[in-house]
Write a protein that holds these residues in place. Structure first.
Motif, PDB file in Angstrom:
ATOM      1  N   UNK A  12       0.823  -1.214   0.000  1.00 20.28           N
ATOM      2  CA  UNK A  12       0.000   0.000   0.000  1.00 20.28           C
ATOM      3  C   UNK A  12       0.859   1.266   0.000  1.00 20.28           C
ATOM      4  N   UNK A  13       2.096   1.156   0.492  1.00 19.69           N
ATOM      5  CA  UNK A  13       2.989   2.315   0.496  1.00 19.69           C
ATOM      6  C   UNK A  13       3.266   2.786  -0.925  1.00 19.69           C
ATOM      7  N   UNK A  14       3.360   1.847  -1.859  1.00 24.28           N
ATOM      8  CA  UNK A  14       3.597   2.212  -3.257  1.00 24.28           C
ATOM      9  C   UNK A  14       2.369   2.932  -3.824  1.00 24.28           C
ATOM     10  N   UNK A  15       1.179   2.477  -3.455  1.00 27.66           N
ATOM     11  CA  UNK A  15      -0.066   3.126  -3.902  1.00 27.66           C
ATOM     12  C   UNK A  15      -0.156   4.546  -3.337  1.00 27.66           C
ATOM     13  N   UNK A  16       0.172   4.685  -2.074  1.00 30.03           N
ATOM     14  CA  UNK A  16       0.134   6.004  -1.442  1.00 30.03           C
ATOM     15  C   UNK A  16       1.172   6.930  -2.071  1.00 30.03           C
ATOM     16  N   UNK A  17       2.354   6.395  -2.359  1.00 31.83           N
ATOM     17  CA  UNK A  17       3.416   7.191  -2.981  1.00 31.83           C
ATOM     18  C   UNK A  17       3.017   7.620  -4.390  1.00 31.83           C
ATOM     19  N   UNK A  18       2.376   6.713  -5.138  1.00 29.54           N
ATOM     20  CA  UNK A  18       1.870   7.023  -6.474  1.00 29.54           C
ATOM     21  C   UNK A  18       0.966   8.256  -6.423  1.00 29.54           C
ATOM     22  N   UNK A  19      -0.018   8.238  -5.501  1.00 28.62           N
ATOM     23  CA  UNK A  19      -0.973   9.342  -5.402  1.00 28.62           C
ATOM     24  C   UNK A  19      -0.302  10.624  -4.930  1.00 28.62           C
ATOM     25  N   UNK A  20       0.576  10.499  -3.949  1.00 25.23           N
ATOM     26  CA  UNK A  20       1.243  11.674  -3.392  1.00 25.23           C
ATOM     27  C   UNK A  20       2.141  12.353  -4.426  1.00 25.23           C
ATOM     28  N   UNK A  21       2.910  11.560  -5.166  1.00 21.23           N
ATOM     29  CA  UNK A  21       3.819  12.118  -6.171  1.00 21.23           C
ATOM     30  C   UNK A  21       3.044  12.790  -7.310  1.00 21.23           C
ATOM     31  N   UNK A  22       1.902  12.198  -7.693  1.00 20.42           N
ATOM     32  CA  UNK A  22       1.067  12.831  -8.720  1.00 20.42           C
ATOM     33  C   UNK A  22       0.575  14.196  -8.239  1.00 20.42           C
ATOM     34  N   UNK A  23       0.102  14.232  -6.996  1.00 14.72           N
ATOM     35  CA  UNK A  23      -0.407  15.491  -6.445  1.00 14.72           C
ATOM     36  C   UNK A  23       0.689  16.546  -6.367  1.00 14.72           C
ATOM     37  N   UNK A  24       1.852  16.141  -5.889  1.00 10.36           N
ATOM     38  CA  UNK A  24       2.974  17.082  -5.740  1.00 10.36           C
ATOM     39  C   UNK A  24       3.432  17.640  -7.082  1.00 10.36           C
ATOM     40  N   UNK A  25       3.188  16.875  -8.148  1.00 15.24           N
ATOM     41  CA  UNK A  25       3.622  17.331  -9.472  1.00 15.24           C
ATOM     42  C   UNK A  25       2.502  17.988 -10.272  1.00 15.24           C
TER      43      UNK A  25
END
Length: 299
Positions: A245-258
């Protein structure tokens, strides 16, 4: 406690048919109702779900509070409220015995986020000299590249791959389907795994269409994916508690940050409510200030 079993089964049918929930979700919803039922039985309290009052439920909550943390206690209260709301909806009861019972205040717990460097380090630690290595690299690239749940990853099928169109077809919670984009970068590692490893496996009957397989030619388990990721974290001495789930959370977070918008992220993650998506997004104060200064008319 036959009356409890009758209404629990009825509630399960409602969750499946009316709400369209998966078996896992239904089990989670009814686990705490069964727990209340067991508590009543253990304490020789012969009271049906139709007449149980606040006092009996409060006693159960008090007993449970000695065994679980505030977050679990809040989940139990929420689950019981849902069950009794169903009974009211079906005209079995007129009131909810948890109406005046407040959940404990808890902070919003967010999982760790991996930086791009950490993701690269984890994937670089995979031993590509083994067949499992090629598979594991393809799996982690798919987890991070597409933001999948682990259950969605292990059930991904060859017939779900629409590479020419640049999409995956995902079957998520409640068997709801969605299409999410997949980059050529991620496609490359899936194709490499299929050509160099999967094509040489003896595939067991019933798993011919399953993408990611174990060495025996069967579908991977959730536990196996957790173990693979935890072992890689140990290998690079990562000081974070991580899971698929950490990879899923990182996916969403990185998209938002960019610069991606929440609505697009919501669709890709398969969340019914935008509120659920917002829980994943932990924007720091600096970014909020930047947004305010960039877009507010009174800047």
């Amino acid at each position: 406690m036959k009356s409890w079993n009758k209404f629990i089964k009825s509630y399960q049918s409602y969750l499946k048919i009316e709400r369209g929930l998966s078996k896992n979700s239904i089990d989670n919803y009814t686990f705490d109702v069964q727990r209340l039922c067991d508590y009543l039985s253990e304490n020789q309290m012969d009271v049906s779900p139709l007449v149980i009052g606040e006092e009996e439920v409060q006693g159960f909550i008090y007993a449970v509070s000695k065994q679980v943390n505030a977050r679990s206690q809040a989940r139990i209260i929420s689950g019981l409220k849902s069950f009794f709301s169903y009974l009211i909806f079906e005209d079995y009861r007129e009131n909810n015995p948890l109406e005046l019972i407040e959940s404990p205040r808890i902070g919003r717990k967010l999982p760790d986020v991996l930086s791009l460097d950490e993701i690269n380090a984890l994937i670089s630690a995979i031993d590509l000299e083994t067949n499992e290595g090629e598979r594991n690299r393809a799996m982690l690239e798919t987890l991070y590249g597409c933001g999948l749940r682990v259950s969605e990853l292990i059930t991904l099928r060859l017939s779900d791959l629409f590479f020419e169109e640049g999409f995956l077809k995902i079957t998520g919670k409640g068997d709801k389907q969605r299409f999410i984009p997949i980059s050529e970068f991620t496609q490359k590692y899936i194709l490499l795994y299929r050509q160099t490893v999967r094509s040489h496996l003896t595939i067991q009957k019933g798993f011919e269409d399953t993408l990611f397989l174990n060495r025996r030619g069967r579908q991977l388990t959730r536990a196996m994916v957790f173990t693979i990721i935890k072992n890689l974290a140990v290998a690079i001495q990562l000081d974070k508690v991580i899971s698929p789930h950490t990879f899923r959370h990182s996916f969403a977070t990185h998209l938002l940050e960019n610069g991606a918008d929440l609505r697009s992220i919501q669709l890709m993650l398969g969340h019914e409510s935008i509120i659920t998506t917002e829980i994943y997004m932990h924007i720091d104060r600096k970014r909020l200030s930047e947004v305010m200064n960039a877009f507010h008319p009174r800047k």
